[in-house]
Design a protein around this motif. Structure first.
Motif, PDB file in Angstrom:
ATOM      1  N   UNK A 196      37.877  42.350  34.470  1.00  0.00           N
ATOM      2  CA  UNK A 196      37.260  43.407  33.880  1.00  0.00           C
ATOM      3  C   UNK A 196      36.079  43.141  32.423  1.00  0.00           C
ATOM      4  N   UNK A 197      35.163  43.247  33.520  1.00  0.00           N
ATOM      5  CA  UNK A 197      33.648  43.052  31.956  1.00  0.00           C
ATOM      6  C   UNK A 197      33.559  43.168  31.176  1.00  0.00           C
ATOM      7  N   UNK A 198      34.261  44.197  31.012  1.00  0.00           N
ATOM      8  CA  UNK A 198      33.881  44.483  29.504  1.00  0.00           C
ATOM      9  C   UNK A 198      35.126  43.373  28.308  1.00  0.00           C
ATOM     10  N   UNK A 208      33.582  40.986  25.916  1.00  0.00           N
ATOM     11  CA  UNK A 208      34.255  40.364  24.155  1.00  0.00           C
ATOM     12  C   UNK A 208      34.331  38.875  24.172  1.00  0.00           C
ATOM     13  N   UNK A 209      35.412  38.523  25.527  1.00  0.00           N
ATOM     14  CA  UNK A 209      35.635  36.588  25.224  1.00  0.00           C
ATOM     15  C   UNK A 209      34.689  36.081  24.984  1.00  0.00           C
ATOM     16  N   UNK A 264      27.463  39.689  36.662  1.00  0.00           N
ATOM     17  CA  UNK A 264      27.978  40.245  36.826  1.00  0.00           C
ATOM     18  C   UNK A 264      29.757  38.643  37.365  1.00  0.00           C
ATOM     19  N   UNK A 265      30.654  38.808  37.042  1.00  0.00           N
ATOM     20  CA  UNK A 265      30.842  37.448  37.359  1.00  0.00           C
ATOM     21  C   UNK A 265      31.911  37.518  38.742  1.00  0.00           C
ATOM     22  N   UNK A 266      31.967  36.906  39.659  1.00  0.00           N
ATOM     23  CA  UNK A 266      33.668  37.164  40.622  1.00  0.00           C
ATOM     24  C   UNK A 266      34.053  36.596  41.126  1.00  0.00           C
ATOM     25  N   UNK A 267      34.931  36.273  41.758  1.00  0.00           N
ATOM     26  CA  UNK A 267      36.098  34.963  41.800  1.00  0.00           C
ATOM     27  C   UNK A 267      34.759  33.884  42.518  1.00  0.00           C
ATOM     28  N   UNK A 268      33.866  34.984  43.958  1.00  0.00           N
ATOM     29  CA  UNK A 268      33.379  34.676  44.900  1.00  0.00           C
ATOM     30  C   UNK A 268      31.809  33.577  43.909  1.00  0.00           C
TER      31      UNK A 268
END
Length: 91
Positions: free
Chosen positions: A25-27, A31-32, A64-68
């Motif tokens: 989750x981008x939100x 926040x983190x 954006x971030x994702x696992x890849x």
């Protein structure tokens, strides 16, 4: 005063939960990143993953971030295997 011989509190499961939420989750990631620092992670692999996410998102608006992407970033830094490989990111 510090207690000699007392290990710091470690919540490895909580660290994994935060990193997992950031990937999903981008939100949560936003926040983190506002509230946490890599030093808040006790497990070195978790610090590396957090720093990779931070670096990717520093790429500017629309990043954006994702696992890849995180895996490729870590691979580029020579840290992917140290964190447990893509399998660790998928957990």
């Amino acid at each position: 005063m510090t207690d000699v011989g007392v290990a710091p509190a470690v919540a490895e499961t909580a660290e994994r939960a935060v990193l997992g939420a950031m990937l999903i989750e981008m939100a949560a990631a936003t926040k983190a990143l506002r509230r946490l620092d890599f030093g808040d992670f006790y497990v070195e692999a978790h610090r590396d993953i957090f720093l990779a996410m931070e670096a990717i998102l520093a790429g500017g608006p629309g990043a954006r971030i994702d696992m890849v992407l995180v895996g490729e970033h870590l691979r580029g830094e020579g840290k992917l295997e140290r964190v447990g490989g893509m399998e660790a990111l998928a957990e």
